[in-house]
Design a protein around this motif. Structure first.
Motif, PDB file in Angstrom:
ATOM      1  N   VAL A   1      10.676   5.579  -1.900  1.00  0.00           N
ATOM      2  CA  VAL A   1      10.020   4.348  -2.353  1.00  0.00           C
ATOM      3  C   VAL A   1      10.796   3.735  -3.517  1.00  0.00           C
ATOM      4  CG1 VAL A   1       8.002   3.487  -3.588  1.00  0.00           C
ATOM      5  CG2 VAL A   1       7.701   4.841  -1.532  1.00  0.00           C
TER       6      VAL A   1
ATOM      7  N   ASN B   1       8.682   9.817  -2.763  1.00  0.00           N
ATOM      8  CA  ASN B   1       8.756   9.038  -3.993  1.00  0.00           C
ATOM      9  C   ASN B   1      10.154   8.511  -4.242  1.00  0.00           C
ATOM     10  OD1 ASN B   1       6.219   9.095  -5.895  1.00  0.00           O
ATOM     11  ND2 ASN B   1       6.193  10.893  -4.586  1.00  0.00           N
TER      12      ASN B   1
ATOM     13  N   ILE C   1       0.845  -1.199   0.000  1.00  0.00           N
ATOM     14  CA  ILE C   1       0.000   0.000   0.000  1.00  0.00           C
ATOM     15  C   ILE C   1       0.882   1.252   0.000  1.00  0.00           C
ATOM     16  CG2 ILE C   1      -1.718   1.302   1.308  1.00  0.00           C
ATOM     17  CD1 ILE C   1      -2.757  -1.377   2.360  1.00  0.00           C
ATOM     18  N   GLN C   2       1.967   1.206   0.793  1.00  0.00           N
ATOM     19  CA  GLN C   2       2.875   2.359   0.844  1.00  0.00           C
ATOM     20  C   GLN C   2       3.418   2.695  -0.536  1.00  0.00           C
ATOM     21  OE1 GLN C   2       5.039   3.965   3.492  1.00  0.00           O
ATOM     22  NE2 GLN C   2       4.548   2.817   5.325  1.00  0.00           N
ATOM     23  N   ALA C   3       3.906   1.657  -1.243  1.00  0.00           N
ATOM     24  CA  ALA C   3       4.473   1.903  -2.574  1.00  0.00           C
ATOM     25  C   ALA C   3       3.396   2.434  -3.515  1.00  0.00           C
ATOM     26  CB  ALA C   3       5.073   0.618  -3.130  1.00  0.00           C
TER      27      ALA C   3
ATOM     28  N   LEU D   1       1.170  10.531   2.535  1.00  0.00           N
ATOM     29  CA  LEU D   1       1.882  10.860   1.295  1.00  0.00           C
ATOM     30  C   LEU D   1       3.327  11.271   1.528  1.00  0.00           C
ATOM     31  CD1 LEU D   1      -0.881  12.809  -0.651  1.00  0.00           C
ATOM     32  CD2 LEU D   1      -0.001  10.552  -1.144  1.00  0.00           C
TER      33      LEU D   1
ATOM     34  N   THR E   1       0.647   4.101  -2.832  1.00  0.00           N
ATOM     35  CA  THR E   1       0.092   5.422  -2.523  1.00  0.00           C
ATOM     36  C   THR E   1       0.985   6.541  -3.014  1.00  0.00           C
ATOM     37  OG1 THR E   1      -0.678   4.432  -0.488  1.00  0.00           O
ATOM     38  CG2 THR E   1      -0.936   6.795  -0.702  1.00  0.00           C
ATOM     39  N   LYS E   2       2.257   6.470  -2.652  1.00  0.00           N
ATOM     40  CA  LYS E   2       3.121   7.625  -2.885  1.00  0.00           C
ATOM     41  C   LYS E   2       3.480   7.790  -4.362  1.00  0.00           C
ATOM     42  CE  LYS E   2       5.001   6.484   1.484  1.00  0.00           C
ATOM     43  NZ  LYS E   2       3.878   6.957   2.266  1.00  0.00           N
ATOM     44  N   ALA E   3       3.965   6.714  -4.957  1.00  0.00           N
ATOM     45  CA  ALA E   3       4.466   6.859  -6.327  1.00  0.00           C
ATOM     46  C   ALA E   3       3.353   7.165  -7.322  1.00  0.00           C
ATOM     47  CB  ALA E   3       5.227   5.595  -6.733  1.00  0.00           C
TER      48      ALA E   3
END
Lengths: 103, 171
Positions: free
Chosen positions: B88, B85, A34-36, B125, A38-40
């Motif tokens: 990640v 970003n 979920i983290q990957a 975020l 959401t942000k990207a």
């Protein structure tokens, strides 16, 4: 020149979206996925909208609106997924070589 | 009428009305008088009844302090989102995924519903953190790399920069 700049933004955005997809495949458990995701995807979608706005300046306000809805909808939906995953006791990855536990 | 009285009702209703009108103008892509008059009627018909019950829109502050707070929040947010970003991507493209995820509690001092909503979304975020639950003064966060379980250190890392700016924007 503006066409090139717009296309570069779209290319950069798709790089981030590709990373999000790869993250979904490579991450070890539900929460890190979920983290990957959401942000990207948020930055990726934003950059693609910026690129489109450079290509079609007349669309700028509508594209801004889409970016706004992505910024609100993306974290809200991932929060709903993560919260229900946590409440139903989805096992969590703790790092390489450590046992998965419910926290 | 709004439980907190007439003044609160109108502050919330006009705030929501203005936000909806901006969305209306953006969707139509036009500021022509005909479009705007129709927009005033339609968005008013949505905003005025909706604000009769308690609504987070009453938390909106309009003033130089609030606007400066919001600009400050936006600047920090954009920087943190780019960092998130890149973070990640660093994990995703690493040959071996070497992280130590964990869930930690952090503290929230904001009380206004709108400010708490924006804060929870923001934390999701920003680098390495995902909001699991926001209840009273506690915000549970899933961290990609948990180095400590200390509440103060984690609060400062996750939301320390945003809370003062949001407190100024929303009551």
């Amino acid at each position: 020149m503006t066409e090139l700049a717009g296309s570069l933004f779209i290319l950069l955005g798709s790089v981030f979206l590709f990373s999000a997809g790869l993250g979904l495949l490579r991450m070890p458990d539900a929460f890190t996925r979920i983290q990957a995701g959401t942000k990207a995807t948020t930055l990726g979608a934003t950059l693609i909208m910026v690129g489109l706005a450079i290509h079609h300046p007349g669309w700028t306000f509508k594209l801004l609106l889409i970016v706004y809805f992505v910024f609100v909808g993306n974290p809200v939906s991932s929060h709903a997924l993560a919260r229900s995953g946590h409440k139903t006791g989805t096992p969590m990855w703790r790092g390489r070589g450590r046992p998965e536990t419910r926290d | 009428m709004h439980p907190d009285g007439r003044g609160t009702y109108w502050r919330g209703a006009i705030g929501l009305w203005a936000v909806l009108l901006v969305i209306w103008a953006a969707v139509n892509g036009s500021l022509a008088p005909v479009v705007m008059v129709a927009g005033l009627a339609v968005t008013g018909a949505i905003a005025l009844p909706l604000c009769r019950t308690a609504t987070p829109w009453t938390d909106l502050r309009l003033g130089p302090r609030a606007i400066l707070g919001f600009l400050r929040y936006t600047a920090i947010f954009l920087r943190e989102m780019v960092r998130a970003n890149l973070g990640v991507m660093r994990v995703v493209y690493a040959p071996r995924i070497d992280i130590r995820p964990g869930i930690v509690p952090t503290r929230v001092e904001l009380t206004a519903p709108m400010a708490r909503f924006v804060l929870a979304n923001t934390v999701s975020l920003t680098p390495g953190s995902l909001v699991l639950e926001l209840k009273d003064e506690s915000l549970s966060v899933h961290l990609l790399d948990r180095t400590t379980t200390d509440v103060d250190i984690n609060t400062a890392a996750v939301s320390g920069a945003f809370q003062p700016a949001l407190a100024r924007t929303f009551g």
